[in-house]
Design a protein around this motif. Structure first.
Motif, PDB file in Angstrom:
ATOM      1  N   HIS A 248       0.837  -1.203   0.000  1.00 58.15           N
ATOM      2  CA  HIS A 248       0.000   0.000   0.000  1.00 58.15           C
ATOM      3  C   HIS A 248       0.871   1.252   0.000  1.00 58.15           C
ATOM      4  O   HIS A 248       1.223   1.776   1.053  1.00 58.15           O
TER       5      HIS A 248
ATOM      6  N   LYS B 174      -9.074  -1.548  -6.395  1.00 54.15           N
ATOM      7  CA  LYS B 174      -9.341  -0.741  -5.204  1.00 54.15           C
ATOM      8  C   LYS B 174     -10.611   0.074  -5.363  1.00 54.15           C
ATOM      9  O   LYS B 174     -10.864   0.627  -6.436  1.00 54.15           O
TER      10      LYS B 174
ATOM     11  N   PHE C  23     -12.836   3.164  -3.372  1.00 54.44           N
ATOM     12  CA  PHE C  23     -12.887   4.168  -2.317  1.00 54.44           C
ATOM     13  C   PHE C  23     -14.337   4.393  -1.903  1.00 54.44           C
ATOM     14  O   PHE C  23     -15.154   4.794  -2.718  1.00 54.44           O
TER      15      PHE C  23
ATOM     16  N   HIS D 263     -11.036   1.081   0.542  1.00 49.90           N
ATOM     17  CA  HIS D 263     -10.802   2.128   1.551  1.00 49.90           C
ATOM     18  C   HIS D 263     -12.166   2.326   2.179  1.00 49.90           C
ATOM     19  O   HIS D 263     -13.088   2.824   1.533  1.00 49.90           O
TER      20      HIS D 263
ATOM     21  N   HIS E 115      -5.835  -0.338   5.285  1.00 51.43           N
ATOM     22  CA  HIS E 115      -5.688   0.494   6.493  1.00 51.43           C
ATOM     23  C   HIS E 115      -6.801   0.339   7.534  1.00 51.43           C
ATOM     24  O   HIS E 115      -7.433   1.318   7.913  1.00 51.43           O
TER      25      HIS E 115
ATOM     26  N   SER F 140      -6.006   9.415   6.428  1.00 53.32           N
ATOM     27  CA  SER F 140      -7.325   8.803   6.605  1.00 53.32           C
ATOM     28  C   SER F 140      -7.189   7.302   6.456  1.00 53.32           C
ATOM     29  O   SER F 140      -6.658   6.843   5.445  1.00 53.32           O
TER      30      SER F 140
ATOM     31  N   ASP G 104       0.679   2.722   3.648  1.00 51.98           N
ATOM     32  CA  ASP G 104      -0.058   3.779   2.948  1.00 51.98           C
ATOM     33  C   ASP G 104       0.862   4.984   2.708  1.00 51.98           C
ATOM     34  O   ASP G 104       0.422   6.134   2.761  1.00 51.98           O
TER      35      ASP G 104
HETATM   36 ZN   LIG Z   1      -7.084   5.089   1.798  1.00 52.65          ZN
END
Ligand SMILES: [Zn+2]
Ligand SMILES: [Zn+2]
Ligand SMILES: [Zn+2]
Ligand SMILES: [Zn+2]
Ligand SMILES: [Zn+2]
Ligand SMILES: [Zn+2]
Ligand SMILES: [Zn+2]
Ligand SMILES: [Zn+2]
Lengths: 457, 457, 457, 457
Positions: free
Chosen positions: C56, C146, C148, C179, C235, C285, C312
């Motif tokens: 990440h 991915k 979000f 995320h 995360h 975040s 991240d």
């Molecule tokens: Zn993120």
């Protein structure tokens, strides 16, 4: 004589409304507006609530040749001073002692009571005699039996005895209670700490961590489930025990949990005080826990997974605490709280928004009355109920101080806490026993309250 | 005129006791022994309980150019016949329609009601107009707002709208409600099933599994938590949703869950019936679940993590159900239940030992009244309360049959269930509306009940 | 040329044993005792472990007309300096941009990489083009997508899009990533805080509490379950998200959670620093959480409910952070960590006894390789594997300081932490790239690693 | 002599790849392509996997003056026939018997073993002698100690003894094991059932419900936590026990759970068979559970909260089972399974998609080897490992039948189950012991495997 509580707001477990309450012969005889009576108590600006019931006290409890210092005189006086109008004490037979003989001993102590009282009977050993006498105890109106899973070599019973007793409770329609800590583990950890030279009061807390309480709670719940009987867990102090209760309730089991006011507001850092006396005065079982455990207990009261707030009032003087000056295991376990339970819970619970006023009444009085099958004689403001009433002034405040308390001991674990919300009047079966700071309790006014088994609720 | 209900046992959410109830001008004016009145109803052998409140009905609900078949006349008649004395219906504005305009439309339907009623207002779109009108709606005594997380393209609101509305509820002291299913996922799964040729009623259940409900419940709880407002989850049907509620409550959040009587006693195998009509009549959202989910719901009622039993009564005839004969997504969603809720719950809950009588009253009436701030005007047997009362005969029994029901539809999802425990008398604000099988309801007797915001309980 | 790592202790995810490792042509060709080679690296007293893989990172990520400051040159140099021998970066198409076009842009950045790398492709919008191109992306060896759930108005996709994409992943045998934060709620809370004048960096944390992350995690899991696809949650920073993952795993679902090294060791008090720059540099975040959340993450690594530790890494200079000087919402989100992940995790995890050495290898390398279907080419010390190796000296120590780091930014969120356990040698496909403090990385040595879909593990 | 397994696909706990395996002197000496050796085993179409390890058997176990019927000869033969190449048996000292004396007795039985074996030592009483001898037992390579929480009056230890022993394990770096059922409750429930005339085999299941196992599991975990030692729970059969394990693991505790193949595929309805022999043959502790418990166990294997699949092989003939014909409590507890564990788990686990092949290897072999500190000598296909290998033919199938089994007993609880996936070859330290249906085991080939304490993993 008739007494009228006028101009107050009646707050019960399920309602809040304006109303006067009229009392005659110790009972509530009328609820309404503009009532008149011979004696008038002005409740303007106050809440008129069922008096508190403390389901967990140890007054004049025998201990190592002496007794816990608050007896039924000072204990019930302290109770009334703080808005509590009934206490339920524990009758503790010695091993092999007849339950009935023990009961006779306990009855002897109660003549000085100024508020009503009842008993839980402890099952501290097992045998045919106990099995038989349990029925007689129930006939005498004592329908709840306490079991100690700790205090090895003294009060403790093992799983076999506990399962036998729980099954007997099921037959009799009685309610088993448990002090839930794994006594075997506590005993060994105590010895290890002492062997390692950790003999101070802080080691008391190390000897009985939350895991030990959670395990025993979980075990008692299983045994109750197998016996087909509800269960009441006294002094639930931690998330582990609370989790076990929640898990059982989520399966539909009837399990009740009782946090103490001490565990709700005091935490383990109290034991880190370097003054031996300070720390020793806080020694009780279970010990105080950390903030996360407190959050858990408050959430339990909010959601209904915990139902009752008690004190486990068992008051020892500093002098008595010093029995354990070289050995924490000899410090008599217990703290006071009878006078403080309601003001502290109101201050930390209602004034902070955690609990509604109705929930306050529920956890200090109504839920207890329901669980112990005293409701609605106690725990309610309804026609025919005993006039055990507190007129609560939400504006009165004080700082808690040992030197102005009713309890005979020389300290108070809540010392220095400022409370807002105190009784204006407290009535025990109609008798005005407290008027703000003035104590008008009457020794011997308190009576034993018999309870019926097979609680329908 | 005064009416006295004599010789019964009064059963409320917290007590069971012998007593007569005297009624005048639609209110309870006296509770006691040996009361006299002009009209006497013999409750010998019966329980005198607060009438049921159904917090979730859809009477004469517009649907695809027609309406659900039970209107306020037949719906409230069915309610009373089954011991329910108040219904709360849903006012459903069209997208972009004024809430007040919608309310006027709904008010027009209620003239025929024979028992009291209230409304929940649905928030089906968002904008400044909605934001403003919510205050006016609260002023008119409608203090609960429903949000549909499913029915994409129709009633559904997204998280942004829901969060806005929940915050507005917080400001107004109103209670948000949610229909909790993830509408995006349901819509896609529906289309996939149809594309694959699965167009029968059983596919309705496949299109909205428990996970979809659990997710939405969890999401609504988080949004309520962020908005600082309690939450009421309608038709909680599965463990996943119940778990989300329990988890929130364990943190002290004020979240309520409402199982339907249908989900408590009927299961998914109903959809496997090869008779299209049979299965289609059971199509509702959420669909029936398996036995494990039923066990979870019953345990929730026992432990207090679920508080209310409702019906979501939304009755469509077989003819109407057949709109979806080639496409399950067009089958109108809904079943009946108003007349059956109390007898079925008593039979499957009280007679089996799962619930006490007091818990029965709590989940069918008192808890609802408290949550909706109707208590103790409704949901209680106390002085001054509305005389919405059911005199319950625990010995009366019948087999549920569509051909003897009050509802106008031609079937009953509980057909063939034998119930023991039925009303002897049902009173709506003192008016005797049901005497066993005899219907004496009065069209227009039912009135709108306004509610106050900022519920203290 | 052959290289031999001599006299070390080989530590893999499942074994610890004495052994030399021989390397030729970038691959491990022999493992045994007394091996010889042209180049000899002395591993006496050291652990020979698979090089770290960071799944990440955001190198040279476009942001508001500029880019995150560490690019593939400094980023992979920092990685190698800290023992990480592979990074997986995110390709982020703009809304409506072709995935392939975006991929071309990202490929252009990678020429300077000194260690191997791969990509996750972000799905930032939905349409038939995306649906089609996903297959092409998988063909090119990028098999993870991915999504979000936050960054509303920019990268965020809604449930409908996410469910569509997850189903497409299922068809392609690809792995969806999320995320997980509820973007609708974050957006409104951000605006509310700004409206109330809370524009400082601490408000960033208030705008996205753990509940918001837990909800989104729970939602993504349900959608993955409905799509029949595993899920990787990037995360994971809090108990709420971890609980959702645990709950899913307890049902047998294949869900993975990735705590960041930052969340494991830094907490929310960082934001209370009154130095705006100090606090703003920590803005990312999800934000840092409290100690209870940290405990939850560590326990997850211990029990296997969380599998991977990442960074991240998305490095912005103080200058760049100051874009948000008047508005926390404009502070570029991200911190560094590539160089520090292994030493900090070793120090706080292995040296404290929380993790075994084997678990350290698992969570920094092997588990990642397995989940991303890189194993055993990466993440293993076996014959034929890429010689991505770190020779770890458990005695070397240093204090982390920005002024001696590889990253180009002017601060380090771990500043001042003393670490014990640092690389002696780091090899990228056999090339000795780091010798203690000496950097011998080679720009352009790093290659793209293609991955196969339909991961069997 | 060298042996080569050619043309197979090697499947380990973490990899699947093409490769030949060369064996010399009982060890794996080469892994690669195109290997040659004196003896060639054709693995075309097969998976080459580490041989199974069964961590839980009772061969020739003394019982009421007789012995369980499979001894180390037939037992290890059955093991090998089913792909299991190592067993770990239990040495059970009588109360007050020296551990070392018991070990000598058990050693005497093992001369006939045809595959390798190890022991767990049971702690069935407590005293200074036990405390001392535990060190000697560890020195002899037996590093795991079993504790029975049930079998009151025989093998059972109480909490005090268990806590003492666990602390001793902590000192010695040994692993405690528990048979987790509350023996006090089981004993009383057994007596109650017998008193009520329920003496048939189905009552065995009623006497020890899941709650009783869950409680004991929870208790053992707490005691291990207090002692600071990991814990291995044998024959985890139900959600209650699994939940306790999950809860502990979620706190980071090192607790392992071992479902049996029986509990994974057979359920409680087996006991409802009206043929006494049929039901009695299935009597074991814990008893079979319902489908929900099975789902829980499978999910545990999938998520890693349960790690190991065993058999608790303890074979009694029908004749022996009939000792309990009038009293279920006298039915010898135990079933077979050694030959069936791998084929049944492959069929019900891998063929159904619940487990990957790698997970199959992990739970039947590798995880066990790691937990018992046998890895990578056992449980791995790596250079230097013992050549305990099964060449698995996923196409071979058979129907399980007692009359063609290796076990000497006259029935098989898996009778009639069709399995697909069977060994083609099984090698014990390089010796080809099984070639499909042909048994080439060698009595006395099996050796004791000593284990080191202080397992680093
Ligand atoms: Zn993120
Ligand atoms: Zn106690
Ligand atoms: Zn006590
Ligand atoms: Zn609905
Ligand atoms: Zn509805
Ligand atoms: Zn990122
Ligand atoms: Zn066993
Ligand atoms: Zn066994």
């Amino acid at each position: 004589m008739t007494t009228v509580i006028k101009n107050g707001t009646i707050v019960t477990a399920d309602m809040t409304y304006e109303g006067d309450v009229k009392i005659a012969h110790g009972k509530i005889v009328e609820i309404g507006r503009h009532l008149e009576g011979e004696e008038v108590l002005d409740a303007t600006g106050c809440y008129v609530m069922p008096g508190g019931i403390d389901p967990h006290t140890h007054l004049e409890m025998p201990f190592m040749g002496t007794y816990s210092s608050d007896d039924f005189e000072s204990g019930t006086r302290a109770a009334l001073a703080g808005g509590t109008t009934m206490v339920v004490d524990f009758c503790l037979p010695s091993p092999n002692q007849s339950l009935l003989e023990a009961l006779a001993m306990w009855d002897n102590k109660t003549g000085k009571a100024s508020c009503d009282f009842s008993f839980h009977m402890a099952v501290t050993w097992w045998g045919e005699q106990v099995w038989k006498e349990m029925a007689e105890v129930v006939d005498r109106g004592i329908t709840s039996f306490k079991h100690f899973m700790a205090y090895k070599g003294a009060l403790m019973v093992d799983d076999d005895e506990m399962f036998s007793s729980f099954q007997r409770c099921a037959e009799l329609g009685a309610l088993p209670l448990v002090h839930a800590e794994n006594g075997d583990v506590v005993a060994q950890m105590t010895q290890k700490l002492l062997d390692a030279g950790n003999n101070g009061p802080e080691a008391h807390a190390y000897s009985r961590p939350p895991e030990v309480e959670g395990e025993a709670t979980n075990r008692a719940i299983m045994i109750a489930d197998m016996a087909g009987v509800p269960l009441y867990v006294v002094h639930t102090s931690c998330e582990q025990a609370h989790e076990a209760i929640r898990r059982a309730r989520a399966k539909g089991m009837r399990v009740y949990g009782e946090p103490l006011i001490q565990h709700l507001v005091l935490d383990e850092t109290e034991y880190f005080n370097t003054d031996w006396d300070y720390a020793a005065r806080r020694v009780m079982s279970p010990p105080f826990r950390n903030k996360q455990h407190q959050d858990s207990l408050w959430a339990g009261l909010q959601s209904g997974s915990l139902q009752v707030v008690a004190t486990d009032h068992c008051a020892f003087t500093t002098q008595q605490k010093r029995f354990g000056v070289d050995n924490f295991a000899k410090i008599p376990n217990g703290t006071g709280g009878l006078e403080d339970r309601l003001p502290v819970l109101w201050t930390k619970g209602v004034n902070t928004g955690r609990l509604t006023m109705n929930e306050f009444v529920a956890v200090t009085s109504t839920n207890i009355a329901k669980i112990l099958n005293l409701y609605p004689r106690k725990g309610a403001i309804v026609l025919g109920a005993d006039a055990d009433i507190v007129v609560w002034d939400p504006k009165r405040s004080k700082t808690i101080k040992a030197d102005s308390q009713q309890s005979v001991i020389d300290y108070n674990v809540f010392e220095g806490i400022e409370v807002t919300g105190l009784p204006r009047f407290v009535l025990s079966r109609g008798k005005v026993s407290i008027v703000e700071n003035e104590v008008r309790t009457e020794v011997g006014h308190g009576k034993f309250v018999a309870r019926e088994p097979r609680n329908p609720v």
